[in-house]
Scaffold this motif. Structure first.
Motif, PDB file in Angstrom:
ATOM      1  N   GLN A  56       1.423  -1.007   0.187  1.00 31.66           N
ATOM      2  CA  GLN A  56       0.055  -0.174  -0.209  1.00 31.66           C
ATOM      3  C   GLN A  56       0.892   1.124   0.278  1.00 31.66           C
ATOM      4  N   ALA A  57       1.146   0.947   0.725  1.00 35.47           N
ATOM      5  CA  ALA A  57       2.869   2.022   0.589  1.00 35.47           C
ATOM      6  C   ALA A  57       3.892   2.374  -0.459  1.00 35.47           C
ATOM      7  N   THR A  58       3.777   1.778  -1.454  1.00 40.11           N
ATOM      8  CA  THR A  58       4.278   1.469  -2.439  1.00 40.11           C
ATOM      9  C   THR A  58       3.982   2.408  -3.776  1.00 40.11           C
ATOM     10  N   VAL A  59       2.729   1.621  -3.409  1.00 37.42           N
ATOM     11  CA  VAL A  59       1.330   2.440  -4.538  1.00 37.42           C
ATOM     12  C   VAL A  59       0.915   4.112  -3.947  1.00 37.42           C
ATOM     13  N   ILE A  60       1.015   4.364  -2.961  1.00 35.58           N
ATOM     14  CA  ILE A  60       0.834   5.781  -2.369  1.00 35.58           C
ATOM     15  C   ILE A  60       2.131   6.297  -2.778  1.00 35.58           C
ATOM     16  N   GLY A  61       3.348   6.157  -2.793  1.00 34.59           N
ATOM     17  CA  GLY A  61       4.389   6.860  -3.445  1.00 34.59           C
ATOM     18  C   GLY A  61       4.273   6.568  -4.681  1.00 34.59           C
ATOM     19  N   TYR A  62       3.680   5.750  -5.971  1.00 35.15           N
ATOM     20  CA  TYR A  62       3.304   5.524  -6.883  1.00 35.15           C
ATOM     21  C   TYR A  62       2.801   6.508  -7.075  1.00 35.15           C
ATOM     22  N   LEU A  63       1.711   6.927  -6.734  1.00 31.40           N
ATOM     23  CA  LEU A  63       0.850   8.070  -6.741  1.00 31.40           C
ATOM     24  C   LEU A  63       1.548   9.281  -6.905  1.00 31.40           C
ATOM     25  N   ASN A  64       1.864   9.094  -5.617  1.00 34.13           N
ATOM     26  CA  ASN A  64       2.885  10.632  -4.713  1.00 34.13           C
ATOM     27  C   ASN A  64       3.860  11.372  -6.040  1.00 34.13           C
ATOM     28  N   GLN A  65       4.701  10.164  -7.256  1.00 33.42           N
ATOM     29  CA  GLN A  65       5.610  10.377  -8.328  1.00 33.42           C
ATOM     30  C   GLN A  65       5.114  11.373  -9.355  1.00 33.42           C
ATOM     31  N   HIS A  66       3.588  10.700  -9.271  1.00 34.78           N
ATOM     32  CA  HIS A  66       2.896  10.487 -10.649  1.00 34.78           C
ATOM     33  C   HIS A  66       1.495  12.021 -10.410  1.00 34.78           C
ATOM     34  N   ARG A  67       1.851  12.749  -9.464  1.00 41.16           N
ATOM     35  CA  ARG A  67       0.437  13.553  -8.567  1.00 41.16           C
ATOM     36  C   ARG A  67      -0.362  14.310  -9.795  1.00 41.16           C
ATOM     37  N   ASP A  68       1.188  15.037 -11.027  1.00 33.73           N
ATOM     38  CA  ASP A  68       0.884  15.903 -11.871  1.00 33.73           C
ATOM     39  C   ASP A  68       0.095  14.924 -13.531  1.00 33.73           C
ATOM     40  N   GLU A  69      -0.392  13.649 -12.875  1.00 40.45           N
ATOM     41  CA  GLU A  69      -0.968  13.125 -14.344  1.00 40.45           C
ATOM     42  C   GLU A  69      -2.542  12.296 -13.960  1.00 40.45           C
ATOM     43  N   GLU A  70      -3.024  11.684 -15.082  1.00 39.79           N
ATOM     44  CA  GLU A  70      -4.206  10.942 -14.407  1.00 39.79           C
ATOM     45  C   GLU A  70      -3.989   9.561 -14.732  1.00 39.79           C
ATOM     46  N   ILE A  71      -3.262   8.579 -12.766  1.00 42.31           N
ATOM     47  CA  ILE A  71      -2.968   7.896 -13.292  1.00 42.31           C
ATOM     48  C   ILE A  71      -4.830   7.002 -12.593  1.00 42.31           C
ATOM     49  N   CYS A  72      -5.179   5.959 -13.310  1.00 46.97           N
ATOM     50  CA  CYS A  72      -5.362   4.948 -13.447  1.00 46.97           C
ATOM     51  C   CYS A  72      -5.206   3.842 -12.847  1.00 46.97           C
ATOM     52  N   GLN A  73      -6.220   2.735 -12.305  1.00 50.07           N
ATOM     53  CA  GLN A  73      -5.140   1.307 -11.691  1.00 50.07           C
ATOM     54  C   GLN A  73      -4.547   0.677 -12.662  1.00 50.07           C
ATOM     55  N   ARG A  74      -5.083   0.211 -14.261  1.00 47.65           N
ATOM     56  CA  ARG A  74      -4.118  -0.384 -14.928  1.00 47.65           C
ATOM     57  C   ARG A  74      -2.721   0.177 -14.558  1.00 47.65           C
ATOM     58  N   ASP A  75      -2.272   1.630 -14.857  1.00 44.89           N
ATOM     59  CA  ASP A  75      -0.761   2.638 -14.858  1.00 44.89           C
ATOM     60  C   ASP A  75      -0.145   1.677 -13.563  1.00 44.89           C
ATOM     61  N   ILE A  76      -0.659   1.484 -12.370  1.00 46.32           N
ATOM     62  CA  ILE A  76      -0.524   1.387 -11.412  1.00 46.32           C
ATOM     63  C   ILE A  76       0.095  -0.348 -12.085  1.00 46.32           C
ATOM     64  N   GLU A  77      -0.702  -0.961 -11.881  1.00 42.67           N
ATOM     65  CA  GLU A  77      -0.914  -2.717 -12.024  1.00 42.67           C
ATOM     66  C   GLU A  77       0.673  -2.823 -12.748  1.00 42.67           C
TER      67      GLU A  77
END
Length: 136
Positions: A30-51
Motif C-alpha cells: 500500500q505504501a508503494t502505491v501511495i509512493g507511485y501516486l505521489n511521484q505521478h501526482r501531476d498525471e491522470e493515473i488509473c488502476q491499470r497504470d499502477i498494475e
C-alpha cells in the motif's frame, strides 16, 4: 542462480517494511502505491497504470485500492478523457504521510546496503533490472 535466495530476500524486506508502516495502518505494498501516486501526482493515473508499473494483477490491485479508499488515503473519480476508467488520487491524509513513507524506505535501503560499495550497489541494481526485464 538461487531463486530461493531471491524469495528469502523479498520476504525479509517485506517483513521489515510492513513493521515500519504498521504505525500508519498500511502495508508495504500500500505504501508503494501511495509512493507511485505521489511521484505521478501531476498525471491522470488509473488502476491499470499502477498494475503495469508495480507488476501486480488486476484483482490484487483492486483489493489494495479498495482498502486504501476505505482508509481515506485515496479517492477515485472518472477520467475526463475516458469515463470508463477512474482517476486515482491521493487524499490530504495520505499526502501528510508521503515524506515519512519515503524516509522510512530510504533508511531501510541504507541499512540493507551497509558494507556494500557504490559500485557493487550499482551492479546489483543493473543485474536486478536485467532479471526483471527477462521476466517480461
Amino acid at each position: 542462480m538461487e531463486l530461493m535466495n531471491i524469495k528469502i530476500l523479498n520476504t525479509a524486506i517485506e517483513n521489515i517494511l510492513n513493521k515500519e508502516y504498521a504505525e500508519f495502518d498500511i502495508t508495504y505494498t500500500q505504501a508503494t502505491v501511495i509512493g507511485y501516486l505521489n511521484q505521478h501526482r501531476d498525471e491522470e493515473i488509473c488502476q491499470r497504470d499502477i498494475e503495469h508499473a508495480l507488476g501486480l494483477s488486476h484483482p490484487t490491485m483492486s483489493s489494495i485500492l479498495k482498502r486504501l479508499e476505505e482508509k481515506k488515503l485515496i479517492r477515485t473519480q472518472p477520467l475526463a478523457t475516458d469515463r470508463r476508467y477512474k482517476k486515482i488520487e491521493l487524499t490530504d491524509n495520505s499526502m501528510k504521510m508521503v515524506d515519512t513513507i519515503q524516509e522510512k524506505m530510504d533508511c531501510i535501503s541504507d541499512r540493507l546496503m551497509q558494507g556494500i560499495s557504490q559500485s557493487e550497489e550499482a551492479e546489483f541494481v543493473r543485474v536486478m533490472d536485467k532479471i526483471i526485464q527477462n521476466t517480461k
